[in-house]
Design an enzyme around this catalytic site. Structure first.
Site, PDB file in Angstrom:
ATOM      1  CD  GLU A  49      -2.983  -0.834   2.363  1.00 26.19           C
ATOM      2  OE1 GLU A  49      -2.836   0.130   3.150  1.00 26.19           O
ATOM      3  OE2 GLU A  49      -3.845  -1.710   2.515  1.00 26.19           O
ATOM      4  CG  ASP A  60      -4.021   8.411   7.450  1.00 22.56           C
ATOM      5  OD1 ASP A  60      -4.121   7.177   7.562  1.00 22.56           O
ATOM      6  OD2 ASP A  60      -4.062   9.008   6.365  1.00 22.56           O
TER       7      ASP A  60
END
Length: 263
Positions: A49, A60
């Site tokens: 990823e 995040d």
């Protein structure tokens, strides 16, 4: 079949679980980031990823937010992220690459141009965390028409009414977010994850990969043992943030991959 489909079919045939590793493109600089990326397959990574740096990464936690800030400060862009993938493909044509990020940079570039550039760069799939299924016409369906997998996230709050919608048009694999909150915010619990993975699998034949809160080889093994594999991001990014060498980072990644593969 995409490289993602082929990889999971091979792992299933071998009775192995997948190990997926996340890094932020351009952290801490382009050259080192590319060197780490190139070393990941030999460290046991089955799927990479590759994060696209963005100024407002709402899903995040601090670790990956700071990684994005470091990358942006070095001048990393969406184009340079694609260039990084292209450079990786010069020596590796088998390991799947999933771009992970947010829709704004893609929208700014133009969806058609972005998908064309992804294909040229050897990208296999997309995770775009701020595009819900209701917006599939904007990117998901065009991406699949272009031969890319579109990977959706399911979470502990994705109930039985919502889950079928989330799974519609999802391909490649399902990414189950093991904890409520942002990346790196808590540790995954096998006792909690197991029933959720079983529930998702009752609705789809796609592999279910579990991420968020996996940070040790032991945890990677525990989570992989109850899913089709696991993802580690923040723990790897933390190694990079500490200034560890490429060899040190990849040794840590190998320990995690070995844990997942021993499940």
């Amino acid at each position: 079949m995409t490289r993602i489909d082929t990889t999971f079919a091979t792992l299933k045939a071998e009775g192995k679980k997948a190990f997926v590793a996340y890094i932020m493109a351009g952290d801490t600089d382009e050259a080192k980031s590319l060197e780490i990326m190139k070393a990941l397959p030999d460290a046991g990574v089955d799927v990479i990823e590759l994060g696209i740096p963005f100024t407002d990464p709402m899903a995040d936690g601090g670790t990956i937010q700071l990684a994005g800030q470091r990358a942006l400060a070095q001048g990393m862009t969406l184009q340079k992220t694609l260039d990084m993938a292209s450079e990786f493909r010069k020596t590796n044509d088998s390991t799947p690459i999933v771009l992970m990020g947010y829709f704004n940079p893609i929208f700014s570039r133009g969806v058609d141009a972005f998908l064309s550039d992804c294909t040229a760069a050897g990208i296999d799939g997309l995770i775009v965390v701020d595009l819900p299924p209701e917006e599939d016409d904007m990117l998901c369906l065009p991406a699949q028409d272009a031969g890319l997998n579109f990977i959706r996230l399911a979470t502990p709050t994705t109930d039985e009414a919502r889950l079928p919608k989330v799974l519609t048009n999802t391909s490649g694999f399902v990414y189950y977010v093991s904890v409520n909150g942002v990346t790196g915010s808590a540790e995954a619990s096998g006792a909690n994850v197991g029933p959720e993975v079983a529930r998702i699998k009752s609705h789809t034949d796609l592999p279910v990969i579990v991420g968020f809160g996996v940070n040790t080889p032991e945890k990677a093994r525990e989570i992989a043992s109850i899913a089709d594999g696991t993802v580690v991001g923040s723990a790897i990014v933390s190694q990079i943030a500490q200034g560890k060498s490429v060899e040190e980072v990849t040794a840590f990644v190998k320990s995690l991959a070995d844990g997942a593969h021993s499940a």
